[in-house]
Design a protein around this motif. Sequence first.
Motif, PDB file in Angstrom:
ATOM      1  N   VAL A  64       5.246   9.348   3.732  1.00 42.60           N
ATOM      2  CA  VAL A  64       5.214   9.016   3.749  1.00 42.60           C
ATOM      3  C   VAL A  64       6.259   7.420   5.229  1.00 42.60           C
ATOM      4  CG1 VAL A  64       5.132   5.996   2.563  1.00 42.60           C
ATOM      5  CG2 VAL A  64       3.842   7.981   1.277  1.00 42.60           C
TER       6      VAL A  64
ATOM      7  N   ASN B 264       1.917   1.844  -3.286  1.00 41.29           N
ATOM      8  CA  ASN B 264       1.233   2.269  -4.368  1.00 41.29           C
ATOM      9  C   ASN B 264       0.830   3.933  -4.341  1.00 41.29           C
ATOM     10  OD1 ASN B 264       1.097  -0.013  -5.157  1.00 41.29           O
ATOM     11  ND2 ASN B 264      -0.997  -0.234  -4.021  1.00 41.29           N
ATOM     12  N   ARG B 265       1.375   4.427  -2.829  1.00 32.34           N
ATOM     13  CA  ARG B 265       0.985   5.454  -2.438  1.00 32.34           C
ATOM     14  C   ARG B 265       3.013   5.944  -3.130  1.00 32.34           C
ATOM     15  NH1 ARG B 265      -1.259   6.426   3.820  1.00 32.34           N
ATOM     16  NH2 ARG B 265      -1.273   8.216   2.823  1.00 32.34           N
TER      17      ARG B 265
ATOM     18  N   GLU C 131       2.788  10.594  -3.803  1.00 32.84           N
ATOM     19  CA  GLU C 131       4.078  11.013  -2.647  1.00 32.84           C
ATOM     20  C   GLU C 131       4.897  11.575  -1.949  1.00 32.84           C
ATOM     21  OE1 GLU C 131       0.795  10.368   0.674  1.00 32.84           O
ATOM     22  OE2 GLU C 131      -0.611   9.423  -0.760  1.00 32.84           O
TER      23      GLU C 131
ATOM     24  N   SER D  58       1.940   6.843  -7.067  1.00 29.35           N
ATOM     25  CA  SER D  58       1.457   7.652  -8.050  1.00 29.35           C
ATOM     26  C   SER D  58       1.837   9.305  -7.250  1.00 29.35           C
ATOM     27  CB  SER D  58      -0.226   7.054  -6.589  1.00 29.35           C
ATOM     28  OG  SER D  58      -0.147   7.231  -5.216  1.00 29.35           O
TER      29      SER D  58
ATOM     30  N   ALA E  41       0.749  -1.514  -0.104  1.00 34.16           N
ATOM     31  CA  ALA E  41      -0.064   0.143   0.060  1.00 34.16           C
ATOM     32  C   ALA E  41       1.191   0.621   0.389  1.00 34.16           C
ATOM     33  CB  ALA E  41      -0.949   0.054   1.309  1.00 34.16           C
ATOM     34  N   LEU E  42       1.980   0.903   0.357  1.00 39.77           N
ATOM     35  CA  LEU E  42       2.937   2.304   0.712  1.00 39.77           C
ATOM     36  C   LEU E  42       3.518   2.284  -0.944  1.00 39.77           C
ATOM     37  CD1 LEU E  42       3.944   2.225   4.573  1.00 39.77           C
ATOM     38  CD2 LEU E  42       2.532   3.487   3.825  1.00 39.77           C
TER      39      LEU E  42
END
Length: 372
Positions: free
Chosen positions: A247, A236-237, A242, A240, A233-234
């Motif tokens: 993070v 993916n962020r 971020e 995208s 999930a991190l």
Amino acid sequence: MTKCLTVNNFPSTAGSSRRGSQHIAPVSVALLVLAGLLPVAGCNRTHSADVVATVNGKAIMRADMDKAYAAQLGDAQQQQQQPTAEQADSLRLNVLRSLIDEEIVEQRAAKMNLTATNEEVDAKLAEMKAPYSEEQFDQKLKASNHTLDDVKHELRRSLTIDKLLNKEINSKITVTDADVTSYYNQHKAEFNLRETQYRLAQIQVTNVPSAQPGNLQNSKAMNDVEAKKKIQALKNRLDSGEDFGSVAMNFSENPETASSGGDIGFVGESQMHSDPAIYAAVTKLKAGQITDILPLLDAQTKKPAGYAIYKLVSREPAGQRELSDPRVQQAIRQQLHDGRSQLLKSAYLEMLHDQAKIENFFAEQIFKNDAH
């Protein structure tokens, strides 16, 4: 009338030359004490038991010393590694000396109208709170046993001391180009990197339960399944767009680096070879790029302990750094400035000590109770 022994009129060996004709050698003082001609505690000065010292008549309270002492103990106290009575008193003496130093400097700043204003304190407080939600900031205060008033008090003291030292010392330090050139010529070897250096940042997720993950969200994977889901999930962020540092601060499970956005500093190429997978992944990157998800190995057992993502912040190739490099010039200039600043600060504080009337009741109490 016999004069009471204070920090000011009881000379030390280190400062024996600065009193001039008023100086009494430490041996002479000792002989006078033994002979009963110079009573250490015979002045019978009256002061509250809550006062441990005074600086020009301004009291330093026992509660403040005890609070600073507890903060100094920190993790040792939580782990029940309690100091001995002598160790505790020694640490309290050091803590009290720091409080005395701070009070001396604060009084000097007040005389020069350099005490930090409410607006300056509020601005610094807002800067401190910026990375956190109100709830997160309140939790951090509670965990550190501080109130908001405590924080404001410490901020005012810190800002005041900075303002004074900047005016009295830092503003008067000049490092010339000739100074920089001279230092470089005398220390040229320091700027010859033997191997390539990689500055890295890391986001880490472990499969080991922990009550203190060290990130802003207090986020922690409790097993390998959760760790895999979280790191993906991190990733993916990050993919995208971020910010890596943000993070890391919010979700990385490395308490030592999360607060600094995952920054782990420079790592030499030889050290990188200790983990072939990380070395292979990082050396393919350009500055600013990130790796794929990599396995995280336990430093001792070398067994899988979780997952990590690395960012290459910068790469410094091996070889001689020339004086024409702006980074070399800035590094030397900063080093020379800091060295002079530290020397002048030490001298400045000694001067202020000489001018202040300091009475350390706590030190006298220890001496009276323990000297046999």
